[in-house]
Design an enzyme around this catalytic site. Structure first.
Site, PDB file in Angstrom:
ATOM      1  N   GLY A  75       3.043   8.990  -7.383  1.00  9.78           N
ATOM      2  CA  GLY A  75       3.421   8.636  -6.026  1.00  9.78           C
ATOM      3  C   GLY A  75       2.215   8.584  -5.115  1.00  9.78           C
ATOM      4  O   GLY A  75       1.088   8.323  -5.555  1.00  9.78           O
TER       5      GLY A  75
ATOM      6  N   GLU B  49      -0.677  11.005 -10.696  1.00  8.44           N
ATOM      7  CA  GLU B  49      -0.997   9.585 -10.697  1.00  8.44           C
ATOM      8  C   GLU B  49      -0.688   9.055  -9.300  1.00  8.44           C
ATOM      9  O   GLU B  49       0.481   8.939  -8.922  1.00  8.44           O
ATOM     10  CB  GLU B  49      -0.186   8.855 -11.765  1.00  8.44           C
ATOM     11  CG  GLU B  49      -0.577   9.268 -13.173  1.00  8.44           C
ATOM     12  CD  GLU B  49       0.126   8.444 -14.230  1.00  8.44           C
ATOM     13  OE1 GLU B  49       0.711   7.398 -13.883  1.00  8.44           O
ATOM     14  OE2 GLU B  49       0.101   8.849 -15.405  1.00  8.44           O
TER      15      GLU B  49
ATOM     16  N   CYS C  81       1.035   0.556  -7.405  1.00 13.23           N
ATOM     17  CA  CYS C  81      -0.254   1.226  -7.188  1.00 13.23           C
ATOM     18  C   CYS C  81      -1.408   0.406  -7.735  1.00 13.23           C
ATOM     19  O   CYS C  81      -2.557   0.630  -7.357  1.00 13.23           O
ATOM     20  CB  CYS C  81      -0.246   2.620  -7.817  1.00 13.23           C
ATOM     21  SG  CYS C  81      -0.035   2.609  -9.613  1.00 13.23           S
TER      22      CYS C  81
ATOM     23  N   GLU D 175      -4.027   1.965   0.936  1.00 19.63           N
ATOM     24  CA  GLU D 175      -3.077   1.270   0.078  1.00 19.63           C
ATOM     25  C   GLU D 175      -2.028   0.589   0.958  1.00 19.63           C
ATOM     26  O   GLU D 175      -1.496   1.204   1.882  1.00 19.63           O
ATOM     27  CB  GLU D 175      -2.413   2.275  -0.864  1.00 19.63           C
ATOM     28  CG  GLU D 175      -1.501   1.650  -1.893  1.00 19.63           C
ATOM     29  CD  GLU D 175      -0.966   2.678  -2.878  1.00 19.63           C
ATOM     30  OE1 GLU D 175      -1.004   2.422  -4.078  1.00 19.63           O
ATOM     31  OE2 GLU D 175      -0.513   3.751  -2.425  1.00 19.63           O
TER      32      GLU D 175
ATOM     33  N   PHE E 103       0.950  -1.594  -0.114  1.00 18.15           N
ATOM     34  CA  PHE E 103       2.318  -1.590  -0.628  1.00 18.15           C
ATOM     35  C   PHE E 103       3.197  -2.609   0.088  1.00 18.15           C
ATOM     36  O   PHE E 103       4.318  -2.331   0.495  1.00 18.15           O
ATOM     37  CB  PHE E 103       2.921  -0.181  -0.542  1.00 18.15           C
ATOM     38  CG  PHE E 103       3.135   0.438  -1.911  1.00 18.15           C
ATOM     39  CD1 PHE E 103       2.059   0.624  -2.760  1.00 18.15           C
ATOM     40  CD2 PHE E 103       4.397   0.799  -2.346  1.00 18.15           C
ATOM     41  CE1 PHE E 103       2.229   1.182  -4.024  1.00 18.15           C
ATOM     42  CE2 PHE E 103       4.590   1.345  -3.614  1.00 18.15           C
ATOM     43  CZ  PHE E 103       3.504   1.544  -4.454  1.00 18.15           C
TER      44      PHE E 103
END
Length: 486
Positions: free
Chosen positions: A231, A253, A287, A381, A383
């Protein structure tokens, strides 16, 4: 899909049975395109975690004592049950908002994880060591970790769950699984249904849908020996702090801010196709999506034109009700974050070449240039289906810009001279790198994971699972008791 068709409606999965949670809680499962409630799941509590852990302790000892052939056979039966399952494609599509191809990929990849894990069960579990003591045998053996708490995300709920569940079980552990609240069905309860259909021993897999209180209790529970979390980096840090204070093993991760480098000799049409897939596939909600396109100035104009045309041609809509390339963003919070990142970048001077608009959660694929390298759109990030593009002069600048990040998950390098592209790839600070291919890559036999803010712990996949889900134990045996001075 009638919610009453599911044997797991309003339930958790504890001690081999679907049952209501101890406090009677339940949660709605919504279609991400229509917001319709189409199923329900149990909402576990800390008390359910305690009950599941108590069951798993005994089950794990019995499971580890079984022969490797028995464990492998269970996993193969689960794989067969998965291949013949009906309704799972639709469940994944409705829970995650993905197109059918992505759901079908998840099922295929999860089958691969199960079959490879079944083979893992028969791998050598130790090695003979040399010893200077006459009459002593000395070995280093691998033993199961014990109870593994697995906390999974919503974006690839089936395969990211099975990627951990299958090898952990193959090596003799028991699993306590908490799927994301967005995907308790395909990420947890449907997996439990497969194991039940395959005749798996009760207690080796417990499924506990719920929110933060369930996750926190799993991390803190004294019987849980290891926490595997997939996550966000933010949540991963919290888990690391808690588990570290308890001296508990973790494997994290986490997120990525992945770079796709387009060198000056790249085939522009091919590069733009790879770039579009890397950033827009499944609404950019992985990811390993490309969050930074770093393009040599010699090909930048042609690349931007081609990437923009591809983005503009992608259809966006409800994947269950129309033929479409992309579905909705997973929820309103993620949509608001994507809008904020893009709007702040534009306010700072960035230009949107295509996209940048949304109709509810349906977000158009977006190409952005002139992004301030200090902006969150470039450093964090994303997303969402947004492709920020930076133009550089030569490979040296490209490598420096790609490595200017706290993350270290994956990069791709595109170029006609393969040897040159590979040499550039070697200089990138990331745990996975691909030459002339997209950033989203995953195989059951490959070691998957990140460095820096992208991960902490080991790797998942292939032989790396041996290190991930076992402990090394030194064992000596001497034929007669050894005498010491006192």
């Amino acid at each position: 899909m009638d919610k009453h068709q599911h044997p797991w409606a309003d339930c958790v999965f504890v001690d081999g049975r679907f049952q209501p949670p101890l406090d009677g809680g339940r949660s709605d499962i919504r279609d991400k395109s229509t917001d319709e409630v189409f199923a329900t799941a149990g909402d576990a509590s800390a008390a359910d975690v305690d009950a599941a852990a108590a069951s798993a302790v005994t089950a794990q000892r019995d499971w580890a004592a079984r022969g490797h052939g028995e464990r492998a056979a269970v996993l193969r039966r689960v794989a067969a049950a998965l291949e013949s399952a009906t309704g799972l494609v639709e469940l994944i599509m409705r829970e995650t908002g993905c197109v059918a191809g992505k759901a079908e990929y998840e099922i295929s990849a999860a089958v691969d994880e199960l079959t490879e894990a079944a083979a893992l069960a028969s791998r050598p579990v130790g090695e003979v060591l040399r010893t200077s003591h006459p009459g002593r045998s000395s070995v280093c053996e691998r033993v199961p970790v014990g109870l593994v708490a697995v906390i999974t995300p919503w974006n690839f709920p089936l395969v990211l769950g099975m990627r951990v569940i299958a090898p952990a079980l193959a090596l003799g552990n028991a699993v306590l699984l908490k799927p994301s609240p967005e995907t308790p069905g395909s990420g947890g309860l449907a997996i439990a249904e497969l194991f039940a259909r395959a005749g798996a021993p009760a207690g080796i897999l417990q499924v506990l849908p719920g929110g933060e209180r369930v996750g926190r209790r799993l991390v803190e529970h004294p019987d849980v020996a290891m926490v595997h979390f997939t996550g966000s980096t933010t949540v991963g840090r919290e888990i690391a702090r808690t588990a570290g204070s308890l001296l508990k093993r973790t494997s994290l991760e986490l997120g990525g801010n992945n770079a796709l480098l387009v060198l000056d000799d790249a085939d522009v049409d091919q590069a733009a196709m790879i770039g579009a897939w890397s950033s827009f596939h499944y609404q950019g909600q992985t990811c390993i999506s490309a969050g930074r396109h770093i393009v040599d100035r010699r090909v930048a104009e042609a690349y931007l034109r081609n990437l923009t045309d591809r983005a503009a041609a992608i259809t966006v809509g409800d994947p269950l009700r129309q033929r479409t390339g992309l579905g909705p963003i997973i929820n309103d919070a993620q949509l608001a974050r994507a809008r904020r990142l893009l709007d702040e970048a534009v306010a700072g001077g960035a230009r949107v070449l295509t996209g940048g608009t949304n109709d509810g959660r349906f977000f158009r694929p977006t190409v952005v240039v002139d992004v301030d390298p200090a902006s969150a759109l470039w450093t964090e990030e994303i997303f969402a289906p947004i492709a920020p593009v930076a133009v550089v002069d030569g490979a040296e600048q490209a490598v420096a810009l790609a490595n200017d990040t706290r993350y270290g998950l994956v990069c791709s390098v595109l170029g006609a001279d393969v040897h040159r592209a590979a040499a550039v790839a070697e200089r990138l600070t990331c745990a996975m790198v691909h030459v002339n291919d997209a950033t989203p890559q995953d195989e059951a036999l490959a070691p998957f994971g990140g460095i820096g803010d992208s991960g902490l712990g080991g790797r998942a996949g292939g032989d790396a699972n041996l290190d991930e889900f076992t402990e090394r134990r030194w064992r000596t045996v001497t034929g007669t008791p050894v005498h010491y001075p006192y």
